[in-house]
Motif scaffolding. Sequence first.
Motif, PDB file in Angstrom:
ATOM      1  N   SER A  89      -6.916   1.041  -5.618  1.00 46.52           N
ATOM      2  CA  SER A  89      -6.840   0.599  -4.227  1.00 46.52           C
ATOM      3  C   SER A  89      -6.132   1.596  -3.323  1.00 46.52           C
ATOM      4  O   SER A  89      -6.051   1.388  -2.116  1.00 46.52           O
ATOM      5  CB  SER A  89      -6.119  -0.757  -4.143  1.00 46.52           C
ATOM      6  OG  SER A  89      -4.775  -0.639  -4.577  1.00 46.52           O
ATOM      7  N   LYS A  90      -5.622   2.685  -3.890  1.00 48.54           N
ATOM      8  CA  LYS A  90      -4.932   3.682  -3.078  1.00 48.54           C
ATOM      9  C   LYS A  90      -5.942   4.701  -2.589  1.00 48.54           C
ATOM     10  O   LYS A  90      -6.450   5.514  -3.360  1.00 48.54           O
ATOM     11  CB  LYS A  90      -3.827   4.373  -3.881  1.00 48.54           C
ATOM     12  CG  LYS A  90      -2.999   5.331  -3.021  1.00 48.54           C
ATOM     13  CD  LYS A  90      -1.744   5.792  -3.726  1.00 48.54           C
ATOM     14  CE  LYS A  90      -0.903   6.645  -2.797  1.00 48.54           C
ATOM     15  NZ  LYS A  90       0.362   7.053  -3.411  1.00 48.54           N
ATOM     16  N   SER A  91      -6.238   4.647  -1.329  1.00 56.56           N
ATOM     17  CA  SER A  91      -7.225   5.548  -0.751  1.00 56.56           C
ATOM     18  C   SER A  91      -6.576   6.880  -0.400  1.00 56.56           C
ATOM     19  O   SER A  91      -5.426   6.944   0.031  1.00 56.56           O
ATOM     20  CB  SER A  91      -7.858   4.925   0.493  1.00 56.56           C
ATOM     21  OG  SER A  91      -6.858   4.625   1.446  1.00 56.56           O
ATOM     22  N   GLY A 105       0.800  -1.207   0.000  1.00 57.65           N
ATOM     23  CA  GLY A 105       0.000   0.000   0.000  1.00 57.65           C
ATOM     24  C   GLY A 105       0.835   1.260   0.000  1.00 57.65           C
ATOM     25  O   GLY A 105       2.067   1.248  -0.112  1.00 57.65           O
ATOM     26  N   GLY A 106       0.153   2.406   0.138  1.00 53.64           N
ATOM     27  CA  GLY A 106       0.841   3.686   0.195  1.00 53.64           C
ATOM     28  C   GLY A 106       1.660   3.953  -1.038  1.00 53.64           C
ATOM     29  O   GLY A 106       1.250   3.718  -2.174  1.00 53.64           O
ATOM     30  N   SER A 107       2.874   4.482  -0.846  1.00 54.45           N
ATOM     31  CA  SER A 107       3.751   4.771  -1.977  1.00 54.45           C
ATOM     32  C   SER A 107       4.263   3.501  -2.647  1.00 54.45           C
ATOM     33  O   SER A 107       4.811   3.564  -3.746  1.00 54.45           O
ATOM     34  CB  SER A 107       4.934   5.623  -1.516  1.00 54.45           C
ATOM     35  OG  SER A 107       5.630   4.965  -0.473  1.00 54.45           O
ATOM     36  N   GLY A 108       4.082   2.363  -1.988  1.00 54.13           N
ATOM     37  CA  GLY A 108       4.419   1.109  -2.643  1.00 54.13           C
ATOM     38  C   GLY A 108       3.599   0.883  -3.899  1.00 54.13           C
ATOM     39  O   GLY A 108       4.048   0.221  -4.839  1.00 54.13           O
ATOM     40  N   ILE A 109       2.380   1.433  -3.941  1.00 56.31           N
ATOM     41  CA  ILE A 109       1.528   1.295  -5.126  1.00 56.31           C
ATOM     42  C   ILE A 109       2.137   2.048  -6.302  1.00 56.31           C
ATOM     43  O   ILE A 109       2.157   1.542  -7.436  1.00 56.31           O
ATOM     44  CB  ILE A 109       0.110   1.795  -4.808  1.00 56.31           C
ATOM     45  CG1 ILE A 109      -0.556   0.838  -3.813  1.00 56.31           C
ATOM     46  CG2 ILE A 109      -0.725   1.946  -6.065  1.00 56.31           C
ATOM     47  CD1 ILE A 109      -1.925   1.265  -3.353  1.00 56.31           C
ATOM     48  N   ALA A 155      -6.799  10.873   1.514  1.00 57.21           N
ATOM     49  CA  ALA A 155      -7.051  11.399   2.859  1.00 57.21           C
ATOM     50  C   ALA A 155      -8.114  12.483   2.802  1.00 57.21           C
ATOM     51  O   ALA A 155      -8.173  13.275   1.859  1.00 57.21           O
ATOM     52  CB  ALA A 155      -5.756  11.966   3.456  1.00 57.21           C
ATOM     53  N   GLY A 156      -8.950  12.502   3.812  1.00 54.10           N
ATOM     54  CA  GLY A 156      -9.963  13.533   3.921  1.00 54.10           C
ATOM     55  C   GLY A 156     -11.157  13.298   3.035  1.00 54.10           C
ATOM     56  O   GLY A 156     -11.239  12.314   2.284  1.00 54.10           O
ATOM     57  N   SER A 157     -12.106  14.226   3.079  1.00 51.25           N
ATOM     58  CA  SER A 157     -13.332  14.093   2.301  1.00 51.25           C
ATOM     59  C   SER A 157     -13.095  14.206   0.809  1.00 51.25           C
ATOM     60  O   SER A 157     -13.857  13.682   0.002  1.00 51.25           O
ATOM     61  CB  SER A 157     -14.339  15.161   2.741  1.00 51.25           C
ATOM     62  OG  SER A 157     -13.787  16.474   2.549  1.00 51.25           O
ATOM     63  N   GLN A 158     -12.023  14.868   0.406  1.00 48.53           N
ATOM     64  CA  GLN A 158     -11.693  15.011  -1.007  1.00 48.53           C
ATOM     65  C   GLN A 158     -10.753  13.919  -1.505  1.00 48.53           C
ATOM     66  O   GLN A 158     -10.347  13.934  -2.663  1.00 48.53           O
ATOM     67  CB  GLN A 158     -11.039  16.385  -1.246  1.00 48.53           C
ATOM     68  CG  GLN A 158     -11.949  17.560  -0.945  1.00 48.53           C
ATOM     69  CD  GLN A 158     -13.165  17.603  -1.847  1.00 48.53           C
ATOM     70  OE1 GLN A 158     -13.071  17.310  -3.041  1.00 48.53           O
ATOM     71  NE2 GLN A 158     -14.306  17.962  -1.273  1.00 48.53           N
ATOM     72  N   ALA A 159     -10.417  12.961  -0.645  1.00 47.80           N
ATOM     73  CA  ALA A 159      -9.538  11.838  -1.018  1.00 47.80           C
ATOM     74  C   ALA A 159      -8.219  12.340  -1.597  1.00 47.80           C
ATOM     75  O   ALA A 159      -7.787  11.906  -2.663  1.00 47.80           O
ATOM     76  CB  ALA A 159     -10.242  10.907  -1.997  1.00 47.80           C
ATOM     77  N   TRP A 160      -7.592  13.287  -0.868  1.00 48.13           N
ATOM     78  CA  TRP A 160      -6.311  13.811  -1.333  1.00 48.13           C
ATOM     79  C   TRP A 160      -5.275  12.687  -1.388  1.00 48.13           C
ATOM     80  O   TRP A 160      -5.116  11.936  -0.449  1.00 48.13           O
ATOM     81  CB  TRP A 160      -5.829  14.924  -0.399  1.00 48.13           C
ATOM     82  CG  TRP A 160      -6.790  16.064  -0.286  1.00 48.13           C
ATOM     83  CD1 TRP A 160      -7.631  16.326   0.750  1.00 48.13           C
ATOM     84  CD2 TRP A 160      -7.007  17.079  -1.248  1.00 48.13           C
ATOM     85  NE1 TRP A 160      -8.369  17.444   0.503  1.00 48.13           N
ATOM     86  CE2 TRP A 160      -8.004  17.941  -0.731  1.00 48.13           C
ATOM     87  CE3 TRP A 160      -6.470  17.354  -2.504  1.00 48.13           C
ATOM     88  CZ2 TRP A 160      -8.463  19.053  -1.425  1.00 48.13           C
ATOM     89  CZ3 TRP A 160      -6.923  18.473  -3.186  1.00 48.13           C
ATOM     90  CH2 TRP A 160      -7.909  19.307  -2.647  1.00 48.13           C
ATOM     91  N   GLY A 161      -4.558  12.619  -2.480  1.00 42.57           N
ATOM     92  CA  GLY A 161      -3.527  11.610  -2.651  1.00 42.57           C
ATOM     93  C   GLY A 161      -4.014  10.339  -3.323  1.00 42.57           C
ATOM     94  O   GLY A 161      -3.217   9.431  -3.568  1.00 42.57           O
ATOM     95  N   SER A 162      -5.298  10.246  -3.630  1.00 41.33           N
ATOM     96  CA  SER A 162      -5.791   9.067  -4.346  1.00 41.33           C
ATOM     97  C   SER A 162      -5.352   9.147  -5.805  1.00 41.33           C
ATOM     98  O   SER A 162      -4.892  10.177  -6.285  1.00 41.33           O
ATOM     99  CB  SER A 162      -7.313   8.981  -4.246  1.00 41.33           C
ATOM    100  OG  SER A 162      -7.918  10.091  -4.880  1.00 41.33           O
ATOM    101  N   ARG A 163      -5.532   8.061  -6.505  1.00 41.26           N
ATOM    102  CA  ARG A 163      -5.095   7.988  -7.902  1.00 41.26           C
ATOM    103  C   ARG A 163      -6.264   7.575  -8.804  1.00 41.26           C
ATOM    104  O   ARG A 163      -6.136   6.686  -9.630  1.00 41.26           O
ATOM    105  CB  ARG A 163      -3.929   6.999  -8.041  1.00 41.26           C
ATOM    106  CG  ARG A 163      -2.689   7.333  -7.241  1.00 41.26           C
ATOM    107  CD  ARG A 163      -1.989   8.563  -7.788  1.00 41.26           C
ATOM    108  NE  ARG A 163      -0.716   8.792  -7.131  1.00 41.26           N
ATOM    109  CZ  ARG A 163      -0.552   9.541  -6.060  1.00 41.26           C
ATOM    110  NH1 ARG A 163      -1.605  10.124  -5.501  1.00 41.26           N
ATOM    111  NH2 ARG A 163       0.637   9.705  -5.515  1.00 41.26           N
ATOM    112  N   ARG A 164      -7.409   8.214  -8.623  1.00 43.87           N
ATOM    113  CA  ARG A 164      -8.595   7.801  -9.366  1.00 43.87           C
ATOM    114  C   ARG A 164      -8.448   8.054 -10.864  1.00 43.87           C
ATOM    115  O   ARG A 164      -8.849   7.221 -11.680  1.00 43.87           O
ATOM    116  CB  ARG A 164      -9.817   8.534  -8.826  1.00 43.87           C
ATOM    117  CG  ARG A 164     -10.208   8.094  -7.417  1.00 43.87           C
ATOM    118  CD  ARG A 164     -11.251   9.009  -6.819  1.00 43.87           C
ATOM    119  NE  ARG A 164     -11.627   8.571  -5.472  1.00 43.87           N
ATOM    120  CZ  ARG A 164     -12.390   9.293  -4.644  1.00 43.87           C
ATOM    121  NH1 ARG A 164     -12.842  10.484  -5.037  1.00 43.87           N
ATOM    122  NH2 ARG A 164     -12.692   8.828  -3.451  1.00 43.87           N
TER     123      ARG A 164
END
Length: 783
Positions: A643-645, A605-609, A647-656
């Motif tokens: 699968s990278k979730s 997970g995390g930056s491993g993704i 942070a926060g309500s805006q999903a900061w840091g996700s990769r959608r």
Amino acid sequence: MQPHEDAVQTPSPVQSPPLAASSIMRSLSGSQKPRPGASSILSSPTTDPLSQLEFSLPIRTNSTGRRPQSASLFRSTILNNTPPGSPRDASPASTIRSTRSPSRTMTGSIFAGTAGFKASLLDTGAADSPGDPLNLVLKSFVPHVAIHASEDVDDLVNAKGFQKGLWEILRPFGERVMGKVNVRDSNGVSRAWEDFSLRFTKFGDHSNLQMPDSMDALNGSEKQGGKRKESPTMDVEKVVERHLRFAEEAFRGTVEPQTPTRMGLDVDATSPYYALYLRRLLSGMPLTPHESFTHPVACVMAISSRNPNPIEALHRLYTETREGEKRYPVWVDGEYLRYYILVHDEENSDISKSMALFEQMKRNFGLHCHLLRLRSSESAETDDDSIPLPRSDWMTAAEELADIEESETKEDFEDPTRHIFESDATAIRTFVREMATQSLIPTMERNISVWNDQVASKRKGISGRFMSLSKRWAFGSSSRSSGIASSSSNYDASGFYRPDSPEAIMRRLADFAFMLRDWKLAMSTYDLLRTDFQNDKAWKYHAAANEMAAFALLIMPQNMSSKTRIETINHMLDNAFYSYQTRCNSLYGATRCIVLALELLRLRGGSGIDEAVRWGIKVLESRLMGKIGDALLKERMAICYASKSGAGSQAWGSRRRKSALWSVLGAEAWVAQEKYIQAQKCLNEARKMYSLLPGENGIQRFEVASDFLAMLNDQVKRGLQVDLLGPEENMIDVEEETFDNDDRRTRRTSMINPLGGATAAGMEMAPLQSQGDASGPSKDGFG
């Protein structure tokens, strides 16, 4: 083995997944009805759910000549794969799929050094599912046991309907040892494993033999005119393609236009086709000198109660393992465990005589003996105490391909499923467990202890380090400039280390530790060997040591700092990939190394993704896999990013957006191969990802991208011969909202390159934020 002893019970109704973000789809989602529960065939412990497959699929004889009897050859994928909107949502497959564990990705970052990463990946439950990539890694690097039986044993087993001998009937039972298996690590700490397995192989079958490279070949000077070897994934690609073709033909025309259910990629469960690809890739590991995973840890020598000279027969079998024509090459250590079994014919032999013979065997050959009691008659499906013997999950791609081709060409092809008596299955399970727990594992633990004390400990000491330096610099030798290993090296000119050399012993020590899941010892030993192999210019050994060291480091508990971890893992993988691909021209090794590293990084997970996708792109750039593998890998990278979730309500840091882009690339690859069911799943996943983005950051405002998606959607609709977007009055609403370019839809070739960028043809890159808003979640293109 009873394949249904872990059968699941009927769960609560499964809700349909969410649709793409459009007004019509939201209105449809409110009227969805729960899917029906599982079929009653799972409720009986004596009924194999796989045997009911033919009744739940629209299987028919087609132009390829495939008949309903061949459906069993495709159970591994078709049972776990439901096309969009198919009535098979109510089948046992949907029940099995719905009960899988949730996402197994660990939270946090692999390189964060947080307390969440003090645990091993094995503590996350990632190995619970048979199709999970971590489970496949654990099941691929397991002890191999050769089966060497006398002719009378083969005759007895042939009479039971198994034409390949004792090996064929034992093979499926090794894939999971019954009950908990206790294994001690190098510190004497014991741990129980419930998924321990063995791999039974046929003694003398060297079809997977790979001869060692010569010194010139290993140094990259082979005279091949720059030509690359044939891709080792060719048979794997063919097998997966047959499974995909079968699904396309079986489900064609079964999707109802009015069904609102639109299945996308399953982020929480591995695609059955990707799992099949990995399993067939790993089951084809060659017998090579640079790693000992496929070398025999033990050899089972079997005679039957029918044999007129049983003791002499056992002596002859033993001699053949050392001196016969079928013996292993000289670079395989011949001091593996010999295990003796007496197969008693329950129906035609006297048990008292067999017991007396068995006692004589123990006096002559020691305690590594077993009395296996089997019935000699063939079991029929209609017998009361008959159970189906599952086909091996770890057959090679060539084996499965041969079975599929036979089913398509042979007029009188029959279902290959065989049945055995329940008493026979119980006897074999007991034998496998007794051999593993009382002989095989203790022998491996004893060898690990001896090798660690007598060889590895000396290498780890000051004198051992000094000797390593002396070998490296050779003190005046010209070997460094000539590119040839120094005279003090144990590396043979034929391209291998002899089994009694310290390097070969330490490699077996590391492999044994890895197979017994002692990751710390395995990692430390591989790390020592990396330097030795580099000094000796043994590049394939060097690549394999770096590969396995990286795997052990990724699986074991993480106690390194962030910087050390990323530098160490990437350095190991870089060395392994470069040596495999460039120095040794080993395409199989390069493919296995990076694909498995991708999965282990993703599980962290995390930056491993992000690291996992980077390595996946490297595989695509290197063109190591065929078109099937490329499409599956693109699917997989979309799932990695999904699968990278954030942070926060805006999903900061996700990769959608990145996930959506890789889904589009996967859909394009599947459409090019006319695999429309898979393409539709990728498109639906892309719609889902785009729907999760804020409206101003969606794709509908970008003409070229919207046209391209519309073109793919039209091709998929024509391929499936159904209207995938629902009734005609709803289709306009969906197209206007999702693509917003209905009046400008044109035929055009793909303007997305295989690596996810845009070509010079001018495809617009959709920013992740509007021009006047600097608060978007990312700053690059589609993804």
